[in-house]
Enzyme design. Structure first.
Site, short mmCIF file in Angstrom:
data_model
loop_
_atom_site.label_atom_id
_atom_site.label_comp_id
_atom_site.label_asym_id
_atom_site.label_seq_id
_atom_site.Cartn_x
_atom_site.Cartn_y
_atom_site.Cartn_z
N ALA A 11 28.19 44.86 49.58
CA ALA A 11 29.12 44.90 50.72
C ALA A 11 29.52 46.31 51.10
O ALA A 11 29.69 46.62 52.28
CB ALA A 11 30.35 44.06 50.41
N HIS A 228 36.82 40.07 32.35
CA HIS A 228 37.40 38.92 33.05
C HIS A 228 37.79 37.87 32.02
O HIS A 228 37.04 37.59 31.08
CB HIS A 228 36.39 38.34 34.04
CG HIS A 228 37.01 37.49 35.09
ND1 HIS A 228 37.46 36.22 34.84
CD2 HIS A 228 37.28 37.72 36.39
CE1 HIS A 228 37.98 35.71 35.95
NE2 HIS A 228 37.87 36.60 36.91
N ARG A 265 44.80 40.97 34.39
CA ARG A 265 43.61 40.49 33.69
C ARG A 265 43.46 41.04 32.29
O ARG A 265 42.98 40.34 31.40
CB ARG A 265 42.36 40.84 34.52
CG ARG A 265 42.19 39.96 35.73
CD ARG A 265 40.94 40.31 36.49
NE ARG A 265 40.75 39.40 37.61
CZ ARG A 265 39.78 39.52 38.50
NH1 ARG A 265 38.91 40.51 38.40
NH2 ARG A 265 39.67 38.66 39.49
N HIS A 325 33.21 42.58 33.14
CA HIS A 325 33.14 42.11 34.52
C HIS A 325 33.13 43.23 35.56
O HIS A 325 32.37 43.16 36.52
CB HIS A 325 34.35 41.20 34.78
CG HIS A 325 34.46 40.66 36.16
ND1 HIS A 325 33.48 39.86 36.71
CD2 HIS A 325 35.42 40.80 37.12
CE1 HIS A 325 33.84 39.50 37.95
NE2 HIS A 325 35.01 40.08 38.22
#
Length: 534
Positions: A11, A228, A265, A325
């Protein structure tokens, strides 16, 4: 020659390309795989923005982000991202990202961990995938050129100016040179180094970071790797934070809740891992949500749980464990996506933009990569417009890389590097993972030295030229080893606990270390230091 050449088609790279193209530049994206294979597609849960200021504000979003960073982020940079978040979401909505809407046809939002407010926009639990598909479509419409299946080998740098890159054409099996007035690194992070203990794809191998380091580019905060809290046991496939954001519980072996599921997290992941290290199982409980809600807001989580764990989450508890992660560190950049090399920019997970610091909030990664993808694209395009031309000639880097590929073919194959890659993943999860200490870090560093000494005995069995995946995977392995050493040594150098970097021999957060780590290579040796957070 291109005005703007982008390395990576996730992205961030796609956003940079689209903005550079619309700014009047000739643009190409060079990628090891294809846009729809990028790591972004696995960002399931959502993207943060203050859309409705009834009880939320940009200041609160900024403060939530800074608090999670544990003092290692730049508030100006964070505020820039948060202030532009609403426009970012509205732009994505306008170009076709199918955000989930509420009954009033407004973009829906859910709560994520470490935040005071509900501000995470989403597209069911396929948010990253939908963003990538939409950006890819827009790039095609705008005639952005795609150079797929090329792995980065080197940057062309003369007089501290980046003039393009050297890449290996995987299909043809040859080394190629690509010249550009401006180059943007958007090649992703490095959590994939934790092979078999990561949510990342097999193609996430720290290529951009390794090549950058060896080309004189400064890196920062590489010790900070986010684990994660919830991945499927055995496969380590991600179970999005959206599952907890929608009301899922974390249960211990006695089926008791043991932590606030929406804490940051790093805290949640460590709490889960402590249970697992004590030989307890940990579960995600979604049964109370009901099948209808599950199919509406987290259908992908249901499909993944059923397909890879054989669990119907509307009826059964889902066994989970933490997994590597996300990378908080990366190529050091400023708010304009500049690196320490002129005409070289970086954005996305490969960059350390002083946003996440020691711990990233869920929903901020997609926001960062789109926000700074735009910044990098426009600034790289403007820079290219100021450069009349660059000399089209074969560089010394080109000849060096051609000889290097020839040399690799001469390596013997006494040791299977695939086994070494798997060993590296376990070595790092056990010793450079959620809990760290001097003894374990030094053990990992010693083992890395042993692996590096045997590389000439780990050559490829496949000696073919065209589409030699064995060779490509060997090149990836070398990049992983390069950055693994940086992770271990920077973790050893930071003698404190802060955010995702937790040392049980130095369990306190110390003001002395409220600094960013800086990593560079001088005369082929790592030089580590700390610098104030600007």
């Amino acid at each position: 020659m291109y005005d703007v050449l982008i390395i990576g088609s996730g992205a961030s790279g796609l956003t940079a390309a689209l903005n550079a193209k619309q700014n009047g530049s000739t643009v190409a994206i060079l990628s090891k795989t294809y846009p729809t294979h990028s790591q972004t597609v696995q960002a399931q849960g959502g993207i943060n923005a203050v859309l409705y200021e009834d009880d939320d504000s940009v200041d609160i979003h900024t403060n939530d982000t800074y608090k999670a960073s544990r003092g290692l982020a730049n508030k100006e940079n964070i505020n820039f991202m948060c202030k532009n978040a609403k426009d970012t979401i509205l732009w994505l909505d306008k170009i076709g990202v199918p955000f989930t809407k509420n009954d009033n046809s407004k973009i829906s939002q859910r709560k994520f961990g470490g935040t005071k407010k509900i501000r995470t926009c989403y597209s069911s639990d396929y948010t990253g995938l939908k963003i990538v598909h939409t950006l890819f479509d827009q790039c095609i419409k705008n005639d952005v050129e795609f150079i797929n299946e090329h792995i980065l080998l080197d940057l062309i740098i003369e007089d501290n100016i980046c003039l393009g890159v050297i890449a290996f054409d995987i299909i043809e099996g040859i080394v190629k040179e690509f010249r550009a007035k401006s180059t943007i690194l958007a090649s992703g992070g490095y959590a994939g180094i934790y092979t078999n203990f990561t949510t990342n794809s097999f193609s996430n191998t720290a290529d951009g970071l390794a090549i950058s380091l060896n080309s004189g580019v400064n890196l920062s905060n590489i010790e900070f790797v986010q684990f994660h809290p919830t991945a499927l046991v055995n496969s380590n496939i991600l179970v999005s934070e959206s599952a907890r954001g929608e009301g899922g519980y974390l249960l211990n072996q006695k089926q008791e809740r043991f932590i606030d599921e929406l804490k940051p997290r790093d805290e949640v992941a460590r709490a889960i891992y402590q249970k697992i290290k004590a030989n307890e199982k940990v579960y995600l409980d979604l049964r109370h949500l009901g099948l209808e809600k599950i199919n509406t807001v987290i259908p992908q989580e249901r499909r993944l749980a059923l397909e890879f764990s054989g669990v119907k989450i509307e009826e059964e508890l889902l066994p989970i464990n933490p997994a590597a992660h996300y990378s908080m560190g990366g190529v050091k950049t400023d708010i304009n996506s500049n690196t320490n090399i002129n005409s070289l920019y970086a954005c996305g997970e490969v960059a350390q933009t002083s946003i996440h610091g020691a711990n990233r909030l869920g929903g901020n990664s997609l926001l960062e990569i789109v926000t700074f993808g735009k910044v990098a694209g426009i600034n790289a395009s403007n820079n290219a417009q100021d450069i009349k031309s660059i000399l089209e000639k074969e560089s010394t880097e080109f000849y060096k890389q051609k000889e290097y590929i020839k040399e690799i073919y001469t390596y013997t194959n006494e040791i299977n590097f695939y086994k070494s890659k798997e060993y590296l993943g376990k070595l790092f999860f056990d010793n450079v993972g959620l809990f760290r200490n001097e003894e374990n870090l030094q053990f990992a560093i010693n083992e890395l030295e042993e692996i590096k000494s045997k590389i000439p005995k780990m050559g490829v069995l496949d000696k073919s030229i065209e589409y030699n995946k064995n060779l490509v995977e060997f090149l990836e392995f070398l990049n992983m080893i390069e950055i693994a050493e940086v992770i271990a040594k920077t973790a050893q150098n930071r003698k404190e606990s802060r955010g995702a970097h937790y040392r049980d021999d130095y369990p306190q957060e110390l003001k002395l270390y409220q600094k960013n780590s800086l990593i560079k290579k001088v005369n082929n040796k790592l030089v580590l230091s700390f610098e104030d957070v600007s």
